[in-house]
Design an enzyme around this catalytic site. Structure first.
Site, short mmCIF file in Angstrom:
data_model
loop_
_atom_site.label_atom_id
_atom_site.label_comp_id
_atom_site.label_asym_id
_atom_site.label_seq_id
_atom_site.Cartn_x
_atom_site.Cartn_y
_atom_site.Cartn_z
CE LYS A 31 -2.17 -1.16 3.78
NZ LYS A 31 -1.56 -2.47 4.00
CB THR A 32 3.53 2.40 2.26
OG1 THR A 32 2.67 2.22 3.39
CG2 THR A 32 4.34 3.67 2.45
CG ASP A 219 0.31 4.93 4.20
OD1 ASP A 219 -0.52 4.00 4.08
OD2 ASP A 219 1.54 4.72 4.26
CD GLU A 220 -0.39 2.66 8.45
OE1 GLU A 220 -1.39 2.02 8.85
OE2 GLU A 220 0.72 2.14 8.22
CD GLN A 250 -1.65 -3.32 9.09
OE1 GLN A 250 -0.68 -2.77 9.58
NE2 GLN A 250 -1.72 -3.58 7.80
NE ARG A 608 3.83 -4.31 11.02
CZ ARG A 608 3.28 -3.88 9.90
NH1 ARG A 608 3.89 -2.99 9.16
NH2 ARG A 608 2.12 -4.32 9.50
#
Ligand SMILES: Nc1ncnc2c1ncn2[C@@H]1O[C@H](COP(=O)(O)OP(=O)(O)OP(=O)(O)O)[C@@H](O)[C@H]1O
Ligand SMILES: [Mg+2]
Length: 748
Positions: A31-32, A219-220, A250, A608
């Site tokens: 995504k990022t 983002d996020e 998330q 992560r």
């Protein structure tokens, strides 16, 4: 621009530059990366000017990383790009447009601690007992309002009303806002609502920003709150070029007002929005991805999505049972040593924990092994007393209305301005409607006018010196001297440095070191800015929670799981994975909704890791001065057995108990610690005894709450003191027996 480094769906997301786009996808699906590629594409192919792009993300660290990636991949001067956080962006807008809201450009940003001080003062003034209405409750109320996008002057709506259980809260809120305004200060939430207020009151200002930022990217997105949602909506209302990316699995900030409605409402506000899914994970090994997917699939509140990866099978997740917290830390230290011997570099290793407080044992272990490490967003450097003191000096220099900062330093170091004198000065300032510093300036100008205050000679000369020092530094600032130069002057001439130097204690030395560290932080800031000044520096440190990162980046990273969002490391250690810690005691108390949020957090942590994930827990742990036997986290039960390998360290394993889940954690146990005569262990036993002595009994018939099982009734008790056992009947008919001293019981 060649888009081969993207997969088909990612490429689509990049190419649909115009109109609303929402990417909802799992961890590590790019995504990022896609967001960054989109910015690059806008710049290079669409010839969009960097000034027209606004990209928002959740932390300064994340923003910095994005800028770095763009700097590497494009020829654009990334300094001109707004890749930033919501708070930093709003601070910038407010500084530009301050006068509209009756603020001056150099307003101060108050952190949570400072907000609480203001609240306490208001409660005291109103004669409200803090036991009856705690400053914490008030702060949470105010924060809640601001997260919803509420500010003074706005009509209340149902959402807002819901918050006001206590009629007094609104009055206190108003007074709080007025006080902030008088101090020319804005709190964190106020940065966002300030801009909302600005946009609503001055449509022409809104229009200016709508025209300026033609492309908005977030983002996020799952962790934005309502106020932030409103903000981006307004900015992109006309052009509708809004691209948001996120992952509802998330979402981990509901306690900060993140609002899942933002995902749902996006589709109704932008019915024409393109929805893009990314399903391939590029980050982690198969084992890690599959295990994490299994865990998160237990959540009911989710849309549900499939993730797959082409990456290697990878090694099993390691679950390591350690004797106690110290053994756990030693284990991590030892493992890092092994990794380094194998040629792994420290920057590829991270240690995550649920709470900041758990970093200390690991820090000790790493220091012992002499591995450099950095604590990301830890016990904040900028929260330390001496740092706050010096920062307060700087704040008074840049904003003479910042009375809170001045009260902090008016007698620090001690210069004879005691509580009584301060009180007199404060009252007088209120009477004359001046800030405290403005009053001091007047006193220095014409002492005769203030005879009635009958200030002692000592106080007068202290005031005189302080005012002069501040004014001198103010002049330096207008002459564009470097902030480090001013800082040094403040440090020396205030007498602060001298006092600490005279203090020969260990703490004194540590404080001096911290003040030197602050100097390095200022210098670093100067190197990174075109036109460094004190206002900008203060803003950077208030909004940046990352502890100064020095250039040598080959360090182990330590951080909370919350802080790890969006990041990735080849080797990840997840420590303290015990019931009551992760999931937290609090979440177990609150119930299923909170437990799901903890599970999402656990999912964030697992995802992560790229190559190797090591999860540790301790059989016993010293927590808040008493020893706890929490047992392994229930989340470990949710990882299917084929994905992990179980090891133990400095202890025999109690895995049999773990496997026999029905047998309850609470027998997780107490017995047979190897007869170890270390001083450390004795200390713990002593602590246990102390803790047990404080435990109350639970007579049969009494109602209790168990952290894991909920409410129940005591059926029977046996034994006394250390050995007390109780049998409890829980609501769903389950009977269980516990050792009182180890079970997480509370009276209902
Ligand atoms: N198409 C691709 N080809 C190769 N590598 C990729 C591709 N897409 C993403 N990656 C890599 O996968 C990793 C994860 O990507 P990224 O951080 O963008 O994921 P994300 O969806 O933002 O994750 P998170 O939900 O944790 O924020 C990065 O190392 C990234 O470079
Ligand atoms: Mg990301």
């Amino acid at each position: 621009m060649n888009l081969d480094f993207l997969n088909e769906s990612q490429r689509q997301a990049v190419l649909m530059t115009d109109g609303p786009v929402m990417i909802l996808a799992g961890a590590g699906s790019g995504k990022t990366r896609t967001l960054v590629a989109r910015i690059q594409y806008l710049l290079e192919e669409k010839r969009v000017s960097p000034y027209q792009i606004l990209a928002v993300t959740f932390s300064n660290k994340a923003a910095r990383e994005m800028r770095e990636r763009l700097a590497v991949n494009t020829s654009v001067n990334v300094g001109t790009l707004q890749v930033t956080t919501f708070h930093a962006f709003c601070a910038k807008v407010l500084r530009m447009e301050a006068t509209y809201l009756g603020l001056s450009k150099n307003f101060t940003i108050y952190d949570d601690g400072e907000s609480q001080s203001i609240i306490k003062a208001i409660l005291t003034k109103r004669g409200i007992n803090q036991k009856e209405l705690s400053p914490y409750t008030v702060a949470a109320f105010i924060d809640g309002l601001k997260n919803l996008g509420y500010y003074m002057g706005l009509a209340r709506n149902a959402d807002v009303e819901k918050y006001a259980e206590d009629k007094r809260l609104f009055d206190i809120f108003m007074e709080y806002e007025a006080e902030l305004h008088r101090s020319n200060a804005v709190d964190f939430g106020g940065l966002i609502t300030g801009v909302l207020n600005l946009f609503r009151s001055y449509p022409e200002v809104l229009q200016k920003y709508q025209q300026k930022f033609k492309y908005v990217l977030v983002d996020e997105y799952q962790d934005t709150n309502r106020a932030q949602f409103d903000l981006i909506l307004q900015l992109s209302q006309t052009h509708r070029n809004l691209c948001v990316v996120g992952d509802e699995d998330q979402s981990i900030y509901s306690w900060r007002g993140a609002d899942i409605r933002n995902i749902l409402d996006y589709e109704s506000v932008f019915p024409e929005a393109k929805l893009i899914k990314l399903e391939q994970n590029y980050r982690s090994s198969k084992k890690i991805i599959e295990a994490a997917s299994e865990v998160i699939s237990r959540n009911l509140a989710r849309k549900g999505k499939q993730m797959w990866t082409d990456n290697d099978e990878g090694e099993e997740i390691r679950i390591v049972e350690c004797r106690d917290d110290k053994a756990e830390a030693d284990f991590v230290g030892q493992q890092i040593r092994h990794l380094v011997q194998e040629g792994v570099s420290l920057k590829d290793i991270a240690v995550f924990y649920r709470n900041n407080a758990h970093s200390r044992t690991i820090e000790d272990a790493l220091r012992k092994e002499k591995f450099p490490y950095r604590v990301v967003a830890g016990i904040k450097f900028y929260d330390r007393k001496e740092i706050k003191d010096m920062i307060s000096y700087m704040r008074v220099v840049v904003n003479k209305k910042d009375s809170l900062a001045l009260t902090r330093i008016i007698n620090t170091p001690a210069r004879g301005v005691g509580a009584t004198s301060l009180r007199k000065l404060e009252d007088e300032a209120v009477r004359l409607q001046l800030s405290l510093f403005e009053l001091l300036e007047k006193i220095v100008e014409s002492p005769a006018e203030f005879k009635h205050l009958s200030l002692s000679g000592k106080v007068q000369s202290a005031v005189y010196q302080l005012v002069h020092l501040i004014q001198e530094v103010q002049v330096l600032e207008t002459q564009n001297h470097s902030p480090s130069f001013s800082y040094e002057k403040l440090l020396n001439e205030s007498g602060y440095y001298e006092v600490l130097r005279a203090d020969k204690s260990y703490e004194g030395a540590a404080r001096l070191e911290n003040l030197e560290e602050l100097m390095s932080a200022i210098k670093q800031f100067e190197d990174s800015e075109n036109e460094p000044n004190m206002v900008k520096f203060l803003e950077t440190i208030t909004l940046d929670t990352t502890v100064s990162e020095d250039g040598s980046t080959d360090q182990v990273s330590l951080m909370t799981v919350h802080g790890s969002k969006g990041l990735e490391y080849p080797y990840v250690f997840l420590i303290g994975i015990e019931e009551n810690i992760f999931p937290s005691y609090k979440s177990l108390e609150v119930g299923p909704v909170a437990l799901e949020e903890e599970r999402r957090l656990f999912y964030v942590a697992m995802t992560r890791a790229m190559k190797q994930l090591t999860i540790t827990f301790a059989q016993s742990r010293l927590l808040w001065g008493s020893i706890k036997f929490n047992g392994p986290s229930q989340f470990l039960h949710e990882i299917p057995a084929q994905y992990y390998r179980w090891d133990f360290f400095q202890t025999g394993s109690k895995k049999a108990q773990f496997d026999n889940y029905s047998q309850s954690y609470d027998d997780w146990d107490q017995s047979n610690h190897s007869s170890d005569d270390q001083v450390f262990y004795k200390e713990k036993v002593y602590q246990t005894k102390k803790a047990v002595a404080n435990l109350s009994n639970y007579p049969s018939g009494s109602k209790i709450v168990h952290a894991l099982y909920g409410e129940g009734t005591v059926l029977d008790t046996e034994g006394l003191g250390q050995d007390e056992k109780v049998t409890i009947l829980f609501r769903d008919g389950v009977r269980k027996k516990f050792m009182v001293k180890f079970a997480p019981l509370q009276k209902a």
